[in-house]
Design a protein around this motif. Structure first.
Motif, PDB file in Angstrom:
ATOM      1  N   LEU A 136       0.672  -1.205   0.049  1.00  0.00           N
ATOM      2  CA  LEU A 136       0.087  -0.077  -0.073  1.00  0.00           C
ATOM      3  C   LEU A 136       0.936   1.165   0.105  1.00  0.00           C
ATOM      4  N   PRO A 137       1.917   1.377   0.736  1.00  0.00           N
ATOM      5  CA  PRO A 137       2.726   2.566   0.809  1.00  0.00           C
ATOM      6  C   PRO A 137       3.321   2.658  -0.648  1.00  0.00           C
TER       7      PRO A 137
ATOM      8  N   CYS B 262      -0.808   8.332  11.551  1.00  0.00           N
ATOM      9  CA  CYS B 262       0.064   9.488  11.183  1.00  0.00           C
ATOM     10  C   CYS B 262      -0.152   9.835   9.614  1.00  0.00           C
ATOM     11  N   PRO B 263      -1.258  10.731   9.401  1.00  0.00           N
ATOM     12  CA  PRO B 263      -1.489  10.783   8.120  1.00  0.00           C
ATOM     13  C   PRO B 263      -0.591  11.431   7.223  1.00  0.00           C
TER      14      PRO B 263
ATOM     15  N   TYR C 123       4.137   6.936   4.462  1.00  0.00           N
ATOM     16  CA  TYR C 123       3.019   6.489   4.276  1.00  0.00           C
ATOM     17  C   TYR C 123       2.871   5.190   5.291  1.00  0.00           C
ATOM     18  N   HIS C 124       2.115   5.661   6.395  1.00  0.00           N
ATOM     19  CA  HIS C 124       1.997   4.853   7.569  1.00  0.00           C
ATOM     20  C   HIS C 124       0.755   3.914   7.112  1.00  0.00           C
ATOM     21  N   VAL C 125       0.780   2.774   7.494  1.00  0.00           N
ATOM     22  CA  VAL C 125      -0.266   1.927   7.122  1.00  0.00           C
ATOM     23  C   VAL C 125      -1.212   1.794   8.409  1.00  0.00           C
ATOM     24  N   ASP C 126      -2.420   1.942   8.392  1.00  0.00           N
ATOM     25  CA  ASP C 126      -3.095   1.765   9.733  1.00  0.00           C
ATOM     26  C   ASP C 126      -3.785   0.518   9.576  1.00  0.00           C
TER      27      ASP C 126
END
Length: 407
Positions: free
Chosen positions: A209-210, A277-278, A292-295
């Motif tokens: 995703l990042p 962390c948007p 690009y943090h993945v939640d």
């Protein structure tokens, strides 16, 4: 779909014209009858000029011309019936000429109006085709997901603006994007088209995703380097949320780029899925080094996930109050994605009085009942795999012990 609409529309207009056509015909007959039965008095023939004018308000070019011709004939008949109380010569000629001129003008304007209507219908047909090519409707079923979407354009007669959404399938998951382009007009539509094309092209190729979001940011920055309008250079960006929903795991993974957080409806409770962390909006990656943090959140079968743009939560009513999306979703409590987006779109339009100040888009997502079985099968398969592994290990150990005893 648009090709089916004109035919029923013409049938309805023709039946309406048939009924209303009695009005100018009755007016012509009444004027001619009253004028013929009146031995002396003021001539009523000049009033016949009203008949074609009335006809042009509801009938087509042909019927308007026919009513005008009937009016001219009626005026001639009235004048011939009682010549003793009608002025002759130039006065009568001026009546006929006036009626003819008015009939021609009204018929011509009716023709121009119909031609403009046909041109607008063609433009709308092209607009609908453009919308379907750019903002394709999401299918109701995407893998194990039940999906419904709605797009409400702020511009009158427009079908698409700066909001966007799309979905693609990978080998074992569904990826979705929802975003909002800063600005309006054709420039915003062009930026939305670029991002949608990049997402559809790379959504199924980028393994992480990042990596996908970084690719999208690079694509937007490359496009914004030479904007359509020079004064907008460095002022455009796109907020977006990119979500990955695995088929075999009860969870969702999300990267947020300055976009409003989605809502999760579970057991009559609404939870806002805030990003820890948007990242900055797409197109602004060169101003910083985005992480690009993945939640990761839990998405169980039966949960309703609502993605939306800021045009929903920033919609104001007449007193200036924002639309209370969380409260309205909580009040809805139970339902499926189509019912949820239908309820919210009608409620949103009622809140703003039928006219939005900004585009609004919503996507509702829910795992289908078959997804529950799929998740159970996945868990069972994992358990069976673990059992088989343990059995193989035991078999290997037993074989080793037997060999040692034999030796």
């Amino acid at each position: 779909m648009s090709l089916r609409w004109p035919i029923p529309h013409r049938q309805r207009s023709w039946r309406t014209s048939d009924a209303l056509l009695a009005l100018p015909l009755a007016l012509i007959a009444a004027i001619a009858l009253v004028d013929a039965l009146t031995p002396n008095g003021v001539p009523l023939g000049p009033l016949l000029i009203v008949a074609p004018a009335i006809t042009a308000s509801f009938a087509g070019t042909f019927l308007t011309g026919v009513i005008g011709a009937i009016s001219v004939v009626a005026l001639l008949v009235v004048n011939l019936t009682h010549p003793e109380h009608h002025l002759s010569g130039m006065y009568f000629d001026s009546q006929i000429i006036s009626l003819l001129v008015v009939t021609v003008i009204v018929t011509l304007f009716r023709y121009l109006r119909e031609r403009r209507g046909r041109e607008l219908a063609q433009v709308r047909t092209v607009s609908e085709a453009t919308q379907r090519a750019l903002l394709r409707p999401l299918p109701r079923r995407i893998g194990p997901l039940w999906v419904a979407s709605v797009y409400l354009a702020a511009e009158e007669q427009a079908l698409i603006g700066g909001d966007l959404y799309a979905a693609v399938r990978t080998t074992d998951a569904t990826r979705l994007i929802i975003g909002d382009v800063m600005g309006k007009g054709l420039t915003a539509v062009g930026d939305a088209a670029l991002l949608l094309g990049a997402f559809r092209e790379a959504g199924h190729r980028q393994s992480t995703l990042p990596g996908l979001v970084a690719y999208l940011d690079h694509s937007v920055r490359w496009n914004l380097a030479e904007p359509t309008e020079q004064e907008e250079a460095g002022e455009s960006f796109i907020t977006a949320a990119v979500i990955d929903i695995p088929d075999a795991l009860p969870q969702l993974r999300m990267v947020t780029c300055g976009h409003p957080p989605p809502l999760l409806l579970r057991d009559r409770q609404v939870r806002t899925l805030h990003a820890t962390c948007p990242a900055p909006p797409l197109g602004l990656g060169e101003l910083t080094v985005p992480d690009y943090h993945v939640d990761t959140f839990t998405l169980l079968p039966g949960d309703l996930l609502l993605l939306h743009t800021d045009g929903v939560v920033e919609a104001r009513n007449g007193s200036g109050a924002f639309y209370p999306l969380v409260e309205r979703v909580a009040a809805w409590a139970q339902g499926n994605p189509p019912e949820l987006v239908h309820h919210l779109s009608e409620d949103l339009l009622a809140h703003v009085g039928g006219r939005l100040a900004d585009d609004a888009a919503m996507i509702a997502i829910q795992r289908t009942p078959s997804a529950t079985a799929a998740l159970g099968d996945a868990v069972a398969a994992a358990a069976r795999g673990a059992v088989k592994t343990q059995r193989k290990a035991l078999n290997h150990r037993s074989a080793g012990v037997a060999w040692w005893l034999h030796a």
